[in-house]
Design an enzyme around this catalytic site. Structure first.
Site, mmCIF file in Angstrom:
data_model
loop_
_atom_site.group_PDB
_atom_site.id
_atom_site.type_symbol
_atom_site.label_atom_id
_atom_site.label_comp_id
_atom_site.label_asym_id
_atom_site.label_seq_id
_atom_site.Cartn_x
_atom_site.Cartn_y
_atom_site.Cartn_z
ATOM 1 C CE LYS A 93 94.047 19.097 92.302
ATOM 2 N NZ LYS A 93 92.788 18.649 91.633
ATOM 3 N N GLY A 148 94.254 30.236 95.731
ATOM 4 C CA GLY A 148 95.625 30.747 95.687
ATOM 5 C C GLY A 148 96.129 31.130 97.065
ATOM 6 C CD GLU A 171 96.346 33.164 85.017
ATOM 7 O OE1 GLU A 171 95.566 34.082 85.390
ATOM 8 O OE2 GLU A 171 95.991 32.216 84.318
ATOM 9 C CB CYS A 184 91.781 33.889 84.100
ATOM 10 S SG CYS A 184 93.103 33.673 82.894
ATOM 11 C CD GLU A 224 87.546 35.363 87.639
ATOM 12 O OE1 GLU A 224 88.213 35.334 86.591
ATOM 13 O OE2 GLU A 224 87.962 34.924 88.729
#
Length: 485
Positions: free
Chosen positions: A181, A239, A256, A290, A387
């Site tokens: 996906k 996540g 990750e 990331c 972030e």
């Protein structure tokens, strides 16, 4: 491009070896972030489409694929690499138009990494071995590694081809089948990979590609009882949702996730090299990385110099059309992401940090944000803790080694970090003490498929790449044979 696999006018899902419309008939538009123009309409996978894709992958797994010799799987992986190489310019253009990445960056990094990944795991496909483990004289005891089964691969929009292949190649090399996906913002190269896999001779169902939205297609894949493994790269929030969904049948998960990586510069560093790498570490891919070095930690004695040099580098970044080879920074991937980054810039100002350069949208069309450098950043500010995922550098002052370690380790992330110093004892100390899955010394940002990659805490868990990835997609089995003696 294979017209036989593509319904006219709409980019169909790829299920069981053919391009098909979504069962619901729903489609969504994928947008060129540099022009804000529609590139294509794409079939939107729903729960029923995920069911069909998983069933197809299960048939392929229990049929020809898991029983195929590793050397034959390797040949197919190498054939796929050849076809990607042959179609490289088409793939580079698709990736650039879909994501806004400069073609020069894709040509230099993303596409070579895809080919290297396929080659590396093709070399491991027939070397997945167990062990003979002597336990007692009246038995032969050994282990074998068997493929897990159907793997749900969910990839982000910042490196669609590269991160996708980081997951697809080891899964296929191990004898698993894949339901991929891609992110709804960047589905086009994933669909093309699926076509090329069929052209290479992969049995139908080995690689199914189901573009759609996370809350529907992604959730259906995570919740599906016949999916044995989920491997995901994306945000910590998603996540956590994946972990909750995977608990339904206790499927294996590799995550990750995010980062807020510190790039620590000491006075004895080569400042030209350090600032050059710091600029690349935060402005590459418009900061949508990331492991971006979004926190530049500079010693008090060189702080002003680092800020000035980094600002000069920010001002030299060539922003523009990602299809032009001279462009070094393209747009952010979407209007939503652009607004998120602009909002963080406003937050930084309100917190009391100073915008030295940049600080706003670049141009009136496309989702461009100017490379931005904040000075006077305090460790506890949101722009130093959260972030941003954009071209925004927060330069933080530190006083000594203990202060640098406190600041570097003082976030909820632990993906990567960099240290710049000529003192070998210092860099060894920092490599040991930094909470990071990767520590770069006198460089920042390089990765290699042969080296483990991952972090802990809000950066996820598990490791990808290298030999470790074989463990992600196989299950050890013990065989105990009584010898009767």
């Amino acid at each position: 491009m294979s017209e036989a696999l593509r319904p006219s006018g709409i980019q169909g899902l790829l299920i069981d070896g053919a391009r098909v419309p979504a069962i619901s008939g729903r489609v969504f538009k994928t947008i060129d972030p540099a022009t804000e123009q529609v590139i294509a309409e794409v079939a939107e996978a729903g729960t029923e489409d995920i069911d069909a894709a998983v069933a197809s992958s299960r048939r392929a797994f229990e049929g020809p694929w898991s029983m195929m010799r590793g050397s034959d799987r390797a040949k197919l992986l190498l054939k796929l690499a050849d076809l990607i190489q042959h179609n490289r310019e088409e793939l580079i253009e698709l990736e650039s138009r879909d994501s806004g990445k400069p073609v020069s960056a894709i040509r230099r990094q993303d596409l070579p990494a895809v080919l290297d990944t396929l080659s590396f795991y093709a070399g491991l496909a027939d070397r997945i071995t167990g062990q003979v483990i002597p336990t007692r004289p009246d038995a032969l005891t050994y282990t074998v590694r068997e493929p897990l089964g159907v793997v749900g691969v969910i990839v982000p929009w910042n490196f669609p081809m590269m991160i996708g292949m980081w997951k697809i190649a080891p899964a296929l090399a191990c004898g698993c089948t894949v339901v991929l996906k891609p992110a709804e913002l960047t589905p086009l190269t994933a669909l093309r990979f699926g076509e090329l896999a069929i052209e290479a001779g992969f049995p139908k169902g080995v690689l199914n590609v189901v573009p759609g939205f996370g809350k529907i297609a992604g959730a259906a894949l995570v919740d599906h009882p016949d999916v044995d493994k989920i491997t995901f790269t994306g945000s910590p929030a998603v996540g956590r949702e994946i972990l909750r969904g995977a608990a339904g049948n206790l499927k294996r998960v590799t995550l990750e996730l995010g980062g807020k990586s510190a790039n620590i510069i000491f006075p004895d560093a080569d400042l030209d090299a350090a600032v050059r790498a710091a600029g690349s570490g935060i402005f590459f891919n418009s900061g949508q990385v990331c492991s971006a070095g979004s926190r530049i930690l500079a010693h008090a004695s060189i702080y002003d110099d680092v800020v000035a040099r980094l600002s000069a580098r920010a001002n030299s970044v060539r922003i523009g059309n990602p299809m032009e080879t001279g462009t070094s920074m393209g747009p952010l991937v979407s209007e939503t992401q652009m607004n998120r980054v602009l909002n963080y810039i406003d937050i930084g100002r309100k917190e009391g940090a100073s915008v030295v350069t940049g600080g706003g949208r670049a141009g009136e069309h496309g989702y461009f944000v100017s490379p931005t450098v904040f000075a006077g950043v305090q460790h506890d500010m949101r722009i130093s803790q959260e972030e941003i995922f954009g071209p925004v550098a927060a330069v933080v002052k530190f006083e000594d080694e203990a202060d640098a370690l406190r600041i570097a380790n003082g976030t909820k992330y632990s993906l990567a970090a960099g240290v710049w110093s000529a003192d070998i004892g210092r860099v060894h100390h920092f490599a040991q003490k930094l909470k990071a899955g990767t520590v770069w010394v006198n460089t920042f940002g390089p990765t290699d498929i042969r080296l483990p990659w991952g972090g802990a805490r809000d950066s996820g868990f598990g490791r990808e790449h290298g030999d470790i990835a074989i463990e992600n997609f196989t299950e050890p089995k013990v065989v105990w044979i009584a010898t009767g003696r």
